[in-house]
Motif scaffolding. Structure first.
Motif, PDB file in Angstrom:
ATOM      1  N   UNK A   2       0.137 -32.323 -52.025  1.00 43.87           N
ATOM      2  CA  UNK A   2      -1.296 -32.158 -51.873  1.00 43.87           C
ATOM      3  C   UNK A   2      -2.014 -33.421 -52.343  1.00 43.87           C
ATOM      4  N   UNK A   3      -3.003 -33.859 -51.584  1.00 48.30           N
ATOM      5  CA  UNK A   3      -3.753 -35.065 -51.927  1.00 48.30           C
ATOM      6  C   UNK A   3      -4.965 -34.685 -52.765  1.00 48.30           C
ATOM      7  N   UNK A   4      -5.126 -35.351 -53.899  1.00 52.62           N
ATOM      8  CA  UNK A   4      -6.288 -35.150 -54.754  1.00 52.62           C
ATOM      9  C   UNK A   4      -7.390 -36.093 -54.260  1.00 52.62           C
ATOM     10  N   UNK A   5      -8.265 -35.580 -53.384  1.00 53.27           N
ATOM     11  CA  UNK A   5      -9.271 -36.425 -52.750  1.00 53.27           C
ATOM     12  C   UNK A   5     -10.283 -36.966 -53.739  1.00 53.27           C
ATOM     13  N   UNK A   6     -10.592 -36.216 -54.776  1.00 48.61           N
ATOM     14  CA  UNK A   6     -11.541 -36.713 -55.777  1.00 48.61           C
ATOM     15  C   UNK A   6     -11.002 -37.973 -56.448  1.00 48.61           C
ATOM     16  N   UNK A   7      -9.730 -37.979 -56.727  1.00 50.11           N
ATOM     17  CA  UNK A   7      -9.108 -39.151 -57.344  1.00 50.11           C
ATOM     18  C   UNK A   7      -8.981 -40.293 -56.335  1.00 50.11           C
ATOM     19  N   UNK A   8      -8.636 -39.974 -55.095  1.00 50.57           N
ATOM     20  CA  UNK A   8      -8.497 -41.000 -54.067  1.00 50.57           C
ATOM     21  C   UNK A   8      -9.818 -41.714 -53.797  1.00 50.57           C
ATOM     22  N   UNK A   9     -10.909 -40.956 -53.754  1.00 52.77           N
ATOM     23  CA  UNK A   9     -12.201 -41.557 -53.437  1.00 52.77           C
ATOM     24  C   UNK A   9     -12.732 -42.464 -54.539  1.00 52.77           C
ATOM     25  N   UNK A  10     -12.201 -42.364 -55.728  1.00 56.03           N
ATOM     26  CA  UNK A  10     -12.612 -43.274 -56.800  1.00 56.03           C
ATOM     27  C   UNK A  10     -11.611 -44.410 -56.987  1.00 56.03           C
TER      28      UNK A  10
END
Length: 70
Positions: A2-10
């Motif tokens: 699963x991709x943690x989008x909140x972490x990816x976007x930062x």
């Protein structure tokens, strides 16, 4: 996985990858250098703003969570 989008976007690495991809598109289609530089400037500016806003949001959320336990 699963991709943690909140972490990816930062992530600065993520934004550099996005910028490199988008900047490569005009070069692929034969755009001039000036246009490519303008596009890269806009993308990097937007990436910095998004990363800052998301980062501040995480800090504020963590601070709000700490205040609730008191």
């Amino acid at each position: 996985m699963k991709i943690n989008w909140a972490q990816e976007l930062t992530s600065r690495k993520f934004w550099m990858a996005v910028a490199a991809f988008v900047i490569g598109m005009p070069a692929l289609f034969g755009s001039d250098t000036n246009t490519t530089q303008q596009i890269s400037s806009v993308i990097m500016s937007l990436g910095a703003v998004v990363a800052y806003i998301a980062g501040k949001g995480f800090v504020d959320a963590a601070a709000a969570g700490e205040n609730k336990t008191e």
